[in-house]
Design an enzyme around this catalytic site. Structure first.
Site, PDB file in Angstrom:
ATOM      1  N   LYS A 159       0.875  -1.176   0.000  1.00  0.00           N
ATOM      2  CA  LYS A 159       0.000   0.000   0.000  1.00  0.00           C
ATOM      3  C   LYS A 159       0.912   1.225   0.000  1.00  0.00           C
ATOM      4  CE  LYS A 159      -4.139   1.724   2.385  1.00  0.00           C
ATOM      5  NZ  LYS A 159      -5.061   1.876   1.266  1.00  0.00           N
TER       6      LYS A 159
HETATM    7  N1  PPE Z   1      -7.992  -1.631  -2.712  1.00  0.00           N
HETATM    8  C1  PPE Z   1      -7.438  -0.396  -2.679  1.00  0.00           C
HETATM    9  C2  PPE Z   1      -6.748   0.109  -3.894  1.00  0.00           C
HETATM   10  C3  PPE Z   1      -7.509   0.350  -1.506  1.00  0.00           C
HETATM   11  O1  PPE Z   1      -6.940   1.549  -1.474  1.00  0.00           O
HETATM   12  C4  PPE Z   1      -8.192  -0.166  -0.382  1.00  0.00           C
HETATM   13  C5  PPE Z   1      -8.302   0.629   0.879  1.00  0.00           C
HETATM   14  C6  PPE Z   1      -8.766  -1.450  -0.472  1.00  0.00           C
HETATM   15  C7  PPE Z   1      -8.639  -2.148  -1.645  1.00  0.00           C
HETATM   16  C8  PPE Z   1      -9.463  -2.096   0.699  1.00  0.00           C
HETATM   17  O2  PPE Z   1      -8.536  -2.482   1.682  1.00  0.00           O
HETATM   18  P1  PPE Z   1      -8.922  -2.529   3.238  1.00  0.00           P
HETATM   19  O3  PPE Z   1      -9.160  -1.138   3.675  1.00  0.00           O
HETATM   20  O4  PPE Z   1      -7.740  -3.157   3.890  1.00  0.00           O
HETATM   21  O5  PPE Z   1     -10.149  -3.372   3.341  1.00  0.00           O
HETATM   22  N2  PPE Z   1      -8.323   2.015   0.682  1.00  0.00           N
HETATM   23  C9  PPE Z   1      -8.065   2.889   1.799  1.00  0.00           C
HETATM   24  C10 PPE Z   1      -7.762   4.288   1.340  1.00  0.00           C
HETATM   25  C11 PPE Z   1      -8.831   5.020   0.655  1.00  0.00           C
HETATM   26  C12 PPE Z   1      -8.456   6.455   0.368  1.00  0.00           C
HETATM   27  O6  PPE Z   1      -9.174   7.091  -0.424  1.00  0.00           O
HETATM   28  O7  PPE Z   1      -7.476   6.964   0.935  1.00  0.00           O
HETATM   29  C13 PPE Z   1      -9.195   2.824   2.809  1.00  0.00           C
HETATM   30  O8  PPE Z   1     -10.288   2.348   2.511  1.00  0.00           O
HETATM   31  O9  PPE Z   1      -8.963   3.239   3.942  1.00  0.00           O
END
Ligand code: PPE
Length: 306
Positions: A159
């Site tokens: 990330k």
């Molecule tokens: N894919 C991506 C690309 C992504 O950024 C997130 C979280 C997820 C999947 C889901 O992952 P999880 O939160 O572990 O279930 N995105 C984070 C950031 C968003 C933002 O705009 O900044 C979030 O949801 O916190």
């Protein structure tokens, strides 16, 4: 919307005032996108404030950094404790938590290895991610013309700030065209994920979600939803998903920390199911929100702030 300020931000081991949490313009991160971060939520439950899957988020942060040959100058226990302290010091009952690690100020040039590793933890209140009513009514999305990077270009399991330039292209295209979100395909043309959320598809009672190898972030909400779905008795398949499966799905939903569990009601203006959140989506939402909103936690996924 401007960020809702709170009092303190944790910066390299100390609390500083929100307005003083600044870095130099020649920091490595600004020029080359050298950052690793997390998004975590703390919920206000009737049993007290609780952070959802804090340990898993912190592990992912350390993994993201490791992929880039860097090292966080704190133990995972120290940083986990710092997250809790940051919530407490700001007296927040619920919030979004953003730990971010980045290469700071020393020298420029692509080689990052001589630049310091700076660590920040910020918290603020963050409400609905995909608009009001999204969780109740669902959102309209499009398949993006932008794809996720090929596996040997950028490691999408990390990330990393720089990965979000790809997300920004997906998001802007969707918004400008009147959609709430875009779904990216991977470099082979299979369904990958949204700009900031993972995706699930329900077809004939079976739940499908893309493989880790399709350029997705291994979402913490994703693994939680897989667990909940299996415990509800559904078959869950992590597999390659062709684009057209979106159009003929009975139900589709997004998962993510910010977006939580948001139903999708149309893709490319094709109605999904009856155009309203489906039965299976609802049943998974019910368990998820019972954990995070009511604090009923059979899985031990909550870390209590007190
Ligand atoms: N894919 C991506 C690309 C992504 O950024 C997130 C979280 C997820 C999947 C889901 O992952 P999880 O939160 O572990 O279930 N995105 C984070 C950031 C968003 C933002 O705009 O900044 C979030 O949801 O916190």
């Amino acid at each position: 919307m401007p960020l809702p300020k709170v009092e303190k931000i944790w910066m390299n081991g100390k609390f500083v005032n929100w307005d003083d949490a600044k870095i130099h313009v020649l920091s490595h991160v600004i020029h080359y996108g050298t950052s690793w971060f997390e998004g975590i939520r703390c919920y206000d439950t009737p049993k007290g404030s609780a952070v959802f899957r804090l340990d898993e988020h912190m592990k992912r942060l350390y993994d993201s950094v490791k992929i880039y040959r860097a090292e966080i100058p704190y133990t995972i226990e120290e940083l986990t404790q710092a997250v809790i302290e940051t919530i407490k010091v700001n007296k927040l009952k619920q919030c979004y938590i953003r730990p971010i690690v980045f290469r700071g100020y020393y020298e420029l040039g692509v080689n990052p290895m001589n630049c310091p590793i700076d660590v920040v933890i910020a918290v603020w209140e963050w409400g609905e991610y995909l608009g009001k009513e999204a969780i109740e009514k669902g959102v309209d999305v499009r398949v993006s013309s932008w794809r996720r990077p090929a596996p040997d270009t950028l490691p999408m399991m990390a990330k990393v700030g720089a990965n979000y330039m790809n997300s920004q292209l997906i998001k802007m295209e969707a918004l400008v065209d009147g959609y709430a979100e875009g779904i990216a395909l991977d470099y082979n043309g299979f369904v990958s994920e949204g700009s900031g959320e993972n995706i699930f598809i329900v077809k004939d009672g079976v739940i499908y979600t893309p493989l880790i190898s399709t350029g997705i972030l291994p979402g913490i909400t994703r693994i939680s939803v897989i667990q909940i779905s299996k415990d509800l008795g559904y078959e869950v398949k992590e597999t390659l998903i062709p684009r057209e499966m979106l159009y003929i799905a009975d139900e589709i939903f997004f998962t993510g920390t910010a977006t939580e569990i948001t139903p999708v009601r149309s893709v490319d203006r094709i109605k999904i199911g009856c155009g309203v959140p489906g039965k299976i989506t609802r049943s998974i939402q019910n368990i998820f929100y019972d954990i995070v909103k009511n604090g009923n936690d059979p899985y031990g996924w909550l870390t209590w702030v007190k």
